[in-house]
Scaffold this motif. Structure first.
Motif, mmCIF file in Angstrom:
data_model
loop_
_atom_site.group_PDB
_atom_site.id
_atom_site.type_symbol
_atom_site.label_atom_id
_atom_site.label_comp_id
_atom_site.label_asym_id
_atom_site.label_seq_id
_atom_site.Cartn_x
_atom_site.Cartn_y
_atom_site.Cartn_z
ATOM 1 N N PHE A 185 -3.242 -12.140 3.980
ATOM 2 C CA PHE A 185 -4.318 -11.808 5.234
ATOM 3 C C PHE A 185 -3.579 -11.564 6.341
ATOM 4 C CE2 PHE A 185 -4.075 -16.579 5.370
ATOM 5 C CZ PHE A 185 -3.892 -16.747 6.713
ATOM 6 N N LYS A 186 -2.370 -11.676 6.577
ATOM 7 C CA LYS A 186 -1.527 -11.587 7.748
ATOM 8 C C LYS A 186 -0.926 -10.307 7.716
ATOM 9 C CE LYS A 186 -0.234 -16.534 8.900
ATOM 10 N NZ LYS A 186 0.603 -17.391 9.283
ATOM 11 N N ASP A 187 -0.896 -9.671 6.650
ATOM 12 C CA ASP A 187 -0.148 -8.211 6.454
ATOM 13 C C ASP A 187 -1.093 -7.250 6.637
ATOM 14 O OD1 ASP A 187 1.396 -5.889 5.772
ATOM 15 O OD2 ASP A 187 2.266 -7.009 4.146
ATOM 16 N N ALA A 188 -1.663 -6.673 7.962
ATOM 17 C CA ALA A 188 -2.421 -5.821 7.963
ATOM 18 C C ALA A 188 -2.060 -4.302 7.559
ATOM 19 C CB ALA A 188 -2.822 -5.869 9.640
ATOM 20 N N ARG A 189 -0.956 -4.020 7.586
ATOM 21 C CA ARG A 189 -0.307 -2.698 7.166
ATOM 22 C C ARG A 189 -0.731 -2.586 5.617
ATOM 23 N NH1 ARG A 189 5.571 -0.912 8.552
ATOM 24 N NH2 ARG A 189 4.535 -1.041 10.510
ATOM 25 N N ALA A 190 -0.453 -3.773 4.804
ATOM 26 C CA ALA A 190 -0.772 -3.729 3.358
ATOM 27 C C ALA A 190 -1.959 -3.666 3.209
ATOM 28 C CB ALA A 190 -0.120 -4.849 2.719
ATOM 29 N N LEU A 191 -2.824 -4.585 3.937
ATOM 30 C CA LEU A 191 -4.412 -4.408 3.939
ATOM 31 C C LEU A 191 -5.045 -2.731 3.937
ATOM 32 C CD1 LEU A 191 -7.089 -5.675 3.280
ATOM 33 C CD2 LEU A 191 -7.027 -6.158 5.702
ATOM 34 N N LYS A 192 -4.472 -2.144 5.091
ATOM 35 C CA LYS A 192 -4.747 -0.843 5.342
ATOM 36 C C LYS A 192 -4.486 0.089 4.212
ATOM 37 C CE LYS A 192 -4.296 2.531 9.022
ATOM 38 N NZ LYS A 192 -3.873 3.765 8.253
ATOM 39 N N HIS A 193 -3.264 -0.065 3.907
ATOM 40 C CA HIS A 193 -2.748 0.728 2.721
ATOM 41 C C HIS A 193 -3.753 0.490 1.300
ATOM 42 C CE1 HIS A 193 -0.574 3.031 -0.279
ATOM 43 N NE2 HIS A 193 -0.352 1.906 -1.030
ATOM 44 N N GLU A 194 -4.018 -0.886 1.062
ATOM 45 C CA GLU A 194 -4.954 -1.172 -0.217
ATOM 46 C C GLU A 194 -6.250 -0.538 0.042
ATOM 47 O OE1 GLU A 194 -5.077 -5.018 -1.559
ATOM 48 O OE2 GLU A 194 -2.755 -5.500 -1.623
ATOM 49 N N SER A 195 -6.801 -0.779 1.345
ATOM 50 C CA SER A 195 -8.145 -0.507 1.480
ATOM 51 C C SER A 195 -8.355 1.226 1.529
ATOM 52 C CB SER A 195 -8.666 -0.927 2.839
ATOM 53 O OG SER A 195 -8.434 -2.238 2.973
ATOM 54 N N GLU A 196 -7.438 1.871 2.124
ATOM 55 C CA GLU A 196 -7.473 3.254 1.900
ATOM 56 C C GLU A 196 -7.033 4.065 0.558
ATOM 57 O OE1 GLU A 196 -4.358 4.521 4.806
ATOM 58 O OE2 GLU A 196 -6.000 4.072 6.728
ATOM 59 N N THR A 197 -6.518 3.088 -0.152
ATOM 60 C CA THR A 197 -6.091 3.592 -1.729
ATOM 61 C C THR A 197 -7.509 3.320 -2.399
ATOM 62 O OG1 THR A 197 -3.819 3.135 -1.552
ATOM 63 C CG2 THR A 197 -4.736 3.350 -3.705
ATOM 64 N N ALA A 198 -8.088 2.360 -2.140
ATOM 65 C CA ALA A 198 -9.268 1.768 -2.839
ATOM 66 C C ALA A 198 -10.460 2.912 -2.420
ATOM 67 C CB ALA A 198 -9.751 0.566 -2.665
ATOM 68 N N HIS A 199 -10.449 3.304 -1.167
ATOM 69 C CA HIS A 199 -11.376 4.342 -0.839
ATOM 70 C C HIS A 199 -11.149 5.692 -1.706
ATOM 71 C CE1 HIS A 199 -14.036 6.526 1.431
ATOM 72 N NE2 HIS A 199 -13.151 7.369 2.078
ATOM 73 N N ARG A 200 -9.956 5.891 -1.640
ATOM 74 C CA ARG A 200 -9.608 7.383 -2.230
ATOM 75 C C ARG A 200 -9.971 7.408 -3.780
ATOM 76 N NH1 ARG A 200 -5.117 7.354 1.164
ATOM 77 N NH2 ARG A 200 -3.942 6.300 -0.419
ATOM 78 N N ALA A 201 -9.886 6.202 -4.602
ATOM 79 C CA ALA A 201 -10.059 6.013 -5.716
ATOM 80 C C ALA A 201 -11.441 5.971 -6.205
ATOM 81 C CB ALA A 201 -9.383 4.582 -6.374
ATOM 82 N N GLY A 202 -12.419 5.603 -5.013
ATOM 83 C CA GLY A 202 -13.806 5.791 -5.456
ATOM 84 C C GLY A 202 -14.423 4.338 -5.109
#
Length: 292
Positions: A204-221
């Motif tokens: 939860f301290k890695d905001a950059r990784a979270l942003k990447h995971e979230s945007e990747t998930a959004h693109r996936a559907g």
């Protein structure tokens, strides 16, 4: 209502329950399972019921409860203790198949009648990939219950179930088994016409990784993601909220199809019906978020 962010909150912590109220999460998931020590279960049930009753007139943020798995003796006492608080939904962990959702539906119907809660008002989101058996049953959720409103997946419990020491490869990416779980959950949710929700980002301290995971998930559907810390919520919400540019492009796509043609050209690309459907979904989500 599309839930972009669902924030887990330990059900036995006054401090964390209070802190969660200042987050912008679309839903709080009051936890009776993994976040609560075994000797605190009864205390947590009472606190969750009290919290639900105290926030009965909530407006924007939904209140959900993660109960213990139906395979344990804790599940039915969890339900018996908290349904009177009329939560918006139950998150059901460690399911083995859609039959667990059907069983939970029956329990909820009986308890709603007992406690004077509106029939059918409590929705269900199963964590659909936490057991090996569940991986072979993900196609069976279609039409299993009108309460089913979403599906999410989990990599941590699945790794423990199969005896893996980690669910990541040497580069930090999900191993194939967990990528498969993610993809099958996405497909299962869409097949069942419910919301696909991505799993937690444990650092939860890695905001950059979270942003990447979230945007990747959004693109996936995926249309939402679970948070384990309040600091994750705003990052998740941003990833699953259509930007002004997204809305503007969606409007241009719809305008391009206004003639009734099945295929159109826009910005040097050929677009057909799937692009029109996606544009409509973008505008519908933007409108629903604006109306909250």
């Amino acid at each position: 209502m599309t839930l972009r962010s669902l924030l887990f909150v330990p059900g036995d912590s006054d401090c964390k329950l209070a802190k969660s109220e200042s987050s912008h999460a679309d839903a709080l998931v009051l936890d009776l399972e993994d976040a609560v020590a075994a000797d605190r279960t009864e205390v947590a049930r009472g606190m969750v019921l009290e919290y639900l009753r105290a926030h009965r007139n909530r407006a924007r943020t939904q209140l959900w409860v993660r109960i213990n798995p139906l395979s344990t003796p804790k599940a039915t006492p969890d339900l018996a203790a908290i349904v009177a608080g009329a939560p918006d939904g139950i998150m059901l962990p460690k399911v083995t198949s859609a039959s667990d959702v059907v069983m939970l539906d029956h329990f909820l119907s009986a308890l709603e009648a007992r406690d004077g809660v509106k029939p059918g008002s409590i929705a269900i989101i199963p964590v659909a990939t936490e057991t090996p058996a569940a991986m072979f049953a993900l196609g069976g959720f279609v039409g299993c219950s009108p309460r089913l409103s979403g599906m999410t997946w989990g990599a941590e419990d699945l790794a423990a179930a199969v005896g893996a020491t980690t669910n990541r490869d040497a580069d930090g990416n999900l191993d194939f088994t967990y990528q498969l779980a993610r993809s099958l959950c996405l497909l299962a949710a869409v097949a069942a016409d419910v919301q696909p929700i991505d799993t937690v980002s444990v650092n939860f301290k890695d905001a950059r990784a979270l942003k990447h995971e979230s945007e990747t998930a959004h693109r996936a559907g995926f249309t939402g993601k679970i948070a384990i810390h309040p600091d994750q919520v705003d990052v998740i919400n941003a990833a699953f909220t259509p930007s002004p540019e997204d809305v503007a492009y969606a409007n241009r796509v719809i305008e391009a199809f206004a003639s009734g043609a099945g295929t159109v050209a826009l910005d040097g690309k050929m677009l057909d019906m799937p692009h029109l459907k996606q544009a409509r979904r973008t505008l519908a989500l933007a409108a629903s978020l604006h109306s909250r």
